[in-house]
Design a protein around this motif. Structure first.
Motif, PDB file in Angstrom:
ATOM      1  N   ALA A 135       1.773   3.476  11.932  1.00 25.45           N
ATOM      2  CA  ALA A 135       0.831   1.921  12.337  1.00 25.45           C
ATOM      3  C   ALA A 135      -0.042   1.428  10.808  1.00 25.45           C
ATOM      4  O   ALA A 135      -0.123   0.023  10.309  1.00 25.45           O
ATOM      5  CB  ALA A 135      -0.168   2.494  13.234  1.00 25.45           C
ATOM      6  N   TYR A 136      -0.342   2.494   9.655  1.00 21.51           N
ATOM      7  CA  TYR A 136      -0.706   3.059   8.998  1.00 21.51           C
ATOM      8  C   TYR A 136      -0.283   2.147   7.416  1.00 21.51           C
ATOM      9  O   TYR A 136      -0.322   1.920   6.424  1.00 21.51           O
ATOM     10  CB  TYR A 136      -1.234   3.697   7.982  1.00 21.51           C
ATOM     11  N   ASN A 137       1.339   1.753   7.602  1.00 16.25           N
ATOM     12  CA  ASN A 137       2.468   1.614   7.148  1.00 16.25           C
ATOM     13  C   ASN A 137       2.679   0.295   6.505  1.00 16.25           C
ATOM     14  O   ASN A 137       3.025  -0.172   6.051  1.00 16.25           O
ATOM     15  CB  ASN A 137       3.947   2.027   7.335  1.00 16.25           C
ATOM     16  N   ILE A 169       2.872  10.689  14.157  1.00 19.48           N
ATOM     17  CA  ILE A 169       4.033   9.540  13.577  1.00 19.48           C
ATOM     18  C   ILE A 169       3.759   8.301  13.841  1.00 19.48           C
ATOM     19  O   ILE A 169       3.557   7.334  13.002  1.00 19.48           O
ATOM     20  CB  ILE A 169       5.628   9.337  14.526  1.00 19.48           C
ATOM     21  N   GLU A 170       3.069   8.115  15.468  1.00 15.49           N
ATOM     22  CA  GLU A 170       2.928   6.334  15.294  1.00 15.49           C
ATOM     23  C   GLU A 170       1.236   6.356  14.461  1.00 15.49           C
ATOM     24  O   GLU A 170       1.911   5.318  14.561  1.00 15.49           O
ATOM     25  CB  GLU A 170       2.241   6.254  16.918  1.00 15.49           C
ATOM     26  N   VAL A 220      -2.945   9.009   4.995  1.00 17.75           N
ATOM     27  CA  VAL A 220      -2.013   8.784   5.626  1.00 17.75           C
ATOM     28  C   VAL A 220      -1.164  10.591   4.907  1.00 17.75           C
ATOM     29  O   VAL A 220      -0.902  11.394   6.145  1.00 17.75           O
ATOM     30  CB  VAL A 220      -0.894   7.731   5.009  1.00 17.75           C
ATOM     31  N   PHE A 221      -1.806  10.584   4.005  1.00 17.77           N
ATOM     32  CA  PHE A 221      -1.531  12.648   3.168  1.00 17.77           C
ATOM     33  C   PHE A 221      -1.447  13.613   3.915  1.00 17.77           C
ATOM     34  O   PHE A 221      -1.014  14.129   4.706  1.00 17.77           O
ATOM     35  CB  PHE A 221      -2.112  12.194   1.978  1.00 17.77           C
ATOM     36  N   LEU A 224       6.344   7.664  -2.399  1.00 14.78           N
ATOM     37  CA  LEU A 224       6.041   7.565  -0.977  1.00 14.78           C
ATOM     38  C   LEU A 224       6.929   5.985  -0.139  1.00 14.78           C
ATOM     39  O   LEU A 224       6.175   5.049  -0.690  1.00 14.78           O
ATOM     40  CB  LEU A 224       4.408   8.365  -0.286  1.00 14.78           C
ATOM     41  N   VAL A 225       7.614   6.609   0.782  1.00 15.19           N
ATOM     42  CA  VAL A 225       8.470   5.507   1.957  1.00 15.19           C
ATOM     43  C   VAL A 225       8.360   5.936   3.130  1.00 15.19           C
ATOM     44  O   VAL A 225       8.794   7.292   3.465  1.00 15.19           O
ATOM     45  CB  VAL A 225      10.086   5.238   0.786  1.00 15.19           C
ATOM     46  N   ILE A 226       7.633   5.015   3.715  1.00 13.15           N
ATOM     47  CA  ILE A 226       7.890   5.432   4.868  1.00 13.15           C
ATOM     48  C   ILE A 226       9.077   4.119   5.789  1.00 13.15           C
ATOM     49  O   ILE A 226       9.104   2.853   4.873  1.00 13.15           O
ATOM     50  CB  ILE A 226       6.834   4.558   5.867  1.00 13.15           C
TER      51      ILE A 226
END
Length: 277
Positions: free
Chosen positions: A134-136, A129-130, A147-148, A10-12
């Motif tokens: 924020a959790y990224n 999305i926000e 996130v999942f 997973l990549v944000i």
């Protein structure tokens, strides 16, 4: 045409471009792309899809795409590999075990139209999305249940929007006749009727397939395969046209002895004895 690779599950990613930095391309992973601001045209599989702030796109590995930016655009990307959802099947609801997010993202309908999200879905999507952004900051966002579930909720928003627009996702429902047809066509090749192979073929999670099959057909998948194979072998023997050795070869057994042991375990007699009945 360039093919982009990604090895992290997973990549944000978030960035802003005045001119898209990539040519037309494909990739080996999946992308959920949210337009935070800007406008232009998304070229997706020869479809020209005008985009604006708040729009959402899903891209699968077979897709070719790029953005023709008209007004400076800020993109928010959620990029994941097949392993991302596969590794979290214990967290996934039944609906997504049957119709995996990956198979959902491959649907042509989602590549031919821009989804128009109405409130409150538009607001929920923006907030989701926000939340992900924020959790990224976490060191390993790919393992985060929070996130999942945020990502999973995006699929729920897409489905609800499509339902409101009377758009039908094609080819994602399980056709039980197709499952039995596949089994009957491939019963002669043991590898092709292994659970992991047939589950993958129908985009059903492997861990869920056996339970789904038993609930649907009132028999375990293993018993269904054994019963079908044994019945077909009986017919071959009764027809008396093929030697046992050739029947063994036809059904993928290593040799006549292998078939004999298999048959005896299920019929309490050897094929040669059954032939005499």
């Amino acid at each position: 045409m360039p093919i982009l690779n990604q090895f992290k599950t997973l990549v944000i990613d978030e960035f802003e471009d005045e001119k898209f930095h990539l040519p037309p391309h494909t990739h080996t992973y999946y992308e959920i792309i949210y337009i935070k601001k800007g406008s232009g045209v998304h070229h997706l599989n020869n479809n020209l899809l005008p985009y604006k702030s708040g729009d959402l796109f899903v891209i699968s590995p077979e897709d070719e795409h790029y953005f023709d930016i008209k007004k400076s655009t800020r993109f928010f990307y959620i990029k994941f590999t097949d392993n991302y959802f596969n590794s979290k099947q214990n967290l996934t609801c039944d609906e997504f075990l049957i119709h995996t997010p990956e198979s959902f993202m491959r649907d042509k309908t989602l590549k031919e139209t821009v989804l128009k999200l109405d409130d409150p879905c538009k607001t929920i999507l923006k907030n989701t999305i926000e939340n992900i952004a924020a959790y990224n900051c976490k060191t390993d966002v790919s393992t985060s249940p929070i996130v999942f579930y945020q990502i999973l909720s995006i699929f729920g928003l897409i489905k609800e929007t499509m339902r409101g627009l009377n758009l039908v996702v094609k080819g994602n429902s399980i056709d039980n006749e197709q499952i039995t047809s596949y089994i009957h066509q491939n019963i002669y090749q043991p590898k092709l009727v292994q659970i992991k192979i047939i589950a993958s073929h129908f985009n059903i999670a492997e861990t869920y397939f056996s339970a789904y099959f038993k609930r649907t057909f009132s028999i375990s998948y293993r018993d269904y395969i054994h019963n079908l194979r044994t019945t077909l072998i009986e017919k071959r023997i009764h027809n008396n046209q093929l030697p046992i050795k050739q029947i063994a070869y036809e059904f993928g057994f290593t040799d006549e002895s292998h078939l004999s042991n298999y048959f005896k375990k299920r019929k309490n007699m050897k094929p040669t004895d059954f032939k005499k009945t």
